[in-house]
Design a protein around this motif. Structure first.
Motif, short mmCIF file in Angstrom:
data_model
loop_
_atom_site.label_atom_id
_atom_site.label_comp_id
_atom_site.label_asym_id
_atom_site.label_seq_id
_atom_site.Cartn_x
_atom_site.Cartn_y
_atom_site.Cartn_z
N GLY A 175 0.81 -1.21 0.00
CA GLY A 175 0.00 0.00 0.00
C GLY A 175 0.85 1.26 0.00
N MET A 176 1.84 1.34 0.89
CA MET A 176 2.70 2.51 0.95
C MET A 176 3.57 2.63 -0.30
SD MET A 176 2.15 4.45 3.48
CE MET A 176 1.29 4.47 5.04
N GLY A 177 4.05 1.49 -0.80
CA GLY A 177 4.83 1.52 -2.04
C GLY A 177 4.01 2.00 -3.22
N TYR A 183 2.42 8.94 -6.40
CA TYR A 183 2.61 10.35 -6.02
C TYR A 183 4.11 10.66 -5.99
CZ TYR A 183 -2.33 10.53 -4.69
OH TYR A 183 -3.71 10.49 -4.71
N PRO A 184 4.73 10.91 -7.14
CA PRO A 184 6.18 11.13 -7.18
C PRO A 184 6.61 12.47 -6.56
CG PRO A 184 5.23 11.40 -9.37
CD PRO A 184 4.15 10.87 -8.50
N GLU A 188 3.11 16.22 -2.47
CA GLU A 188 1.88 15.47 -2.70
C GLU A 188 1.94 14.10 -2.02
OE1 GLU A 188 1.30 15.15 -6.90
OE2 GLU A 188 0.20 17.05 -7.03
N ARG A 189 3.12 13.51 -2.05
CA ARG A 189 3.27 12.20 -1.40
C ARG A 189 3.04 12.31 0.10
NH1 ARG A 189 8.96 9.96 -2.37
NH2 ARG A 189 8.13 9.58 -4.45
N GLY A 190 3.58 13.39 0.70
CA GLY A 190 3.36 13.58 2.14
C GLY A 190 1.89 13.75 2.47
N MET A 374 7.27 8.55 7.46
CA MET A 374 6.89 7.66 6.35
C MET A 374 7.18 8.28 4.98
SD MET A 374 5.98 4.59 6.96
CE MET A 374 5.35 3.49 8.22
N PRO A 375 6.74 9.53 4.70
CA PRO A 375 7.15 10.14 3.43
C PRO A 375 8.64 10.46 3.38
CG PRO A 375 5.79 11.67 4.71
CD PRO A 375 5.72 10.35 5.39
N GLU A 376 9.27 10.69 4.53
CA GLU A 376 10.71 10.94 4.55
C GLU A 376 11.48 9.73 4.03
OE1 GLU A 376 14.20 13.27 5.51
OE2 GLU A 376 12.09 13.75 5.18
#
Length: 473
Positions: A175-177, A183-184, A188-190, A374-376
């Motif tokens: 899911g996270m991958g 969302y590159p 936006e990914r955060g 997580m986004p980091e």
């Protein structure tokens, strides 16, 4: 017409985000719905003659119940009754403290299994894509929920909890991958991961009060049957929109070893571990501590984590975008300090109301850390390795699971040896000590800077070697 609409839906990033959020919601509902159910259910299995739901009745003036067995026969005077009542309470206290170990091991089994499966799922997503592991996670969770519904022994329930770890690994890593890939853009990914973690928070929010209410008024089986029906609906949605199939990842994925050896990734992952260790220690021990010190019933045990869950939901959604602006390292550092403070306040509570503020602060601070780190992890892979995310989110999930494996596994032993208060003081001090390390993430070097640094070191070595040769001549 329907096919065109379906095709547009399958290309929508927002619907992928919804599917991932729902999967995390259901997984964490199952994770936490057992919190108010299992301690009392297991105690009642082992003590069928003295279930926790039956309080010790006051004795008539000239009648006294015996400590074990029939509670109605005449046995002596009121003084002896008080002595017997104290004996019963002491025995119940000892049994509850002892049971903390068994409950903690059961709760930890899910995280331990998830830890073992994550290093397999991460690299597997590089070969077959994210959709098949995601669907496998739903199916395994569905089976686990049914086992929870009909299990009537510790061993069967332990199996259900451990099996859930396999499904959670598949759902969380893939899911996270999937979100990191769709969302590159870093900001936006955060935001997307903050929303997905909001689904996780909502599951943690709903789970304990839902489990406590259903167990009190309907029984143990009902909440798990409802969860299995919801999981089935999520599986149908995945089949319709994700169309599970093999999709090979483009690009050269970083090896799991290279990611584990990256100190910046390890520091980010460590923050996730220590942030979640405190709450995981509280899951098996706090309800039992409340039963022992406050005489709290099922509903009170169920709602005690409600402030933490609500504030975690707020924290993850707030610091998804805000962490990017203020610096994710700073948000996580502040979060760890707040976690430590709240953990030290919790043992001072003498009533349910006293737990509201520290639990709310604890949940908000954990949300700060999770939604920042997580986004980091995805950002660190982008700038220091290559943009393939299965393995790095396997590491992130391992970090999350380590916290939820260490906490429950050690909580029972620590409560027995040093007490509930000192257990929480200990993990608070660890959070305080770890927080300054996050300053290292303020400006991590990129892949090019790493190469330049290595090239510069090699050039220096060659220059020194050349100078040495000339001096010898």
């Amino acid at each position: 017409m329907f096919e065109e609409w379906l095709s547009r839906c399958r290309q929508s990033r927002q619907l992928v985000l919804v599917i991932v959020a729902i999967a995390l919601l259901l997984d964490n509902m199952l994770l936490t719905v057992v919190v108010p159910i299992m301690p009392e259910f297991l105690y009642d299995i082992q003590h069928p003659d003295h279930p926790l739901s039956v309080t010790i009745p006051p004795a008539p003036t000239n009648e006294l119940p015996v400590p074990h067995g029939d509670m109605s026969g005449p046995t002596g005077n009121e003084t002896q009754w008080k002595e017997n009542e104290a004996t019963l309470k002491k025995e119940r206290h000892d049994d509850l403290v002892h049971e903390t170990v068994a409950v903690g091991i059961m709760f930890a089994s899910k995280a331990v299994v998830q830890l073992m499966v994550n290093p397999i799922v991460g690299p597997l997503t590089h070969r077959i894509g994210y959709s098949i592991p995601m669907f496998a996670g739903f199916f395994i969770m569905f089976i686990s929920t049914l086992i929870f519904a009909f299990g009537r022994s510790y061993s069967v329930l332990f199996l259900a909890r451990a099996l859930q770890g396999v499904g959670s690994s598949c759902s969380s890593v893939s899911g996270m991958g999937m979100l990191a890939e769709r969302y590159p853009d870093d900001q936006e990914r955060g935001n997307a991961m903050g929303i997905a973690l909001g689904g996780l928070a909502l599951g943690v929010l709903i789970g304990p009060p839902f489990g406590g209410f259903m167990y009190e008024y309907v029984g143990k089986t009902a909440p798990f049957l409802i969860l299995s029906a919801l999981a089935l609906g999520d599986g149908m949605l995945q089949l319709l929109l994700l169309q599970p199939g093999v999709v090979k990842t483009e690009g050269d994925p970083p090896s799991l070893k290279s990611l584990v050896m990256d100190p910046y990734i390890i520091i980010a992952a460590g923050a996730i571990t220590f942030a979640n260790t405190g709450i995981s220690m509280l899951e098996p021990s706090l309800p039992i501590w409340m039963m022992d010190t406050m005489g709290a019933g099922r509903l009170k045990q169920g709602v005690t984590f409600l402030p933490a869950s609500i504030s975690y939901l707020i924290g993850t959604n707030l610091f998804g975008p805000l962490g990017h602006r203020m610096g994710r390292w700073l948000a996580a550092m502040i979060g760890l300090v707040v976690i430590g403070i709240c953990l030290m306040i919790i043992p001072t509570a003498r009533a349910l109301n006293d737990l509201i503020v520290p639990n709310a602060g604890l949940g908000f601070a954990i949300g700060m850390v999770d939604s920042s780190m997580m986004p980091e992890l995805g950002y660190l892979v982008d700038i220091r390795h290559s943009a393939v995310y299965g393995s790095v989110y396997a590491i992130g999930d391992v970090a999350f699971c380590l916290g939820f494996a260490i906490g429950p596994a050690l909580s029972g032993t620590l409560v027995n040896t040093i007490g509930f208060e000192w257990m929480l003081f200990g993990i608070a001090i660890i959070n305080f000590m770890y927080a300054p390390l996050l300053y290292i993430l303020r400006s991590p070097p990129t892949k090019e800077e790493k190469k330049s640094l290595v090239t510069g070191e090699k050039s220096s070595v060659r220059y020194i070697s050349y100078q040495s040769e000339n001096d010898d001549e």
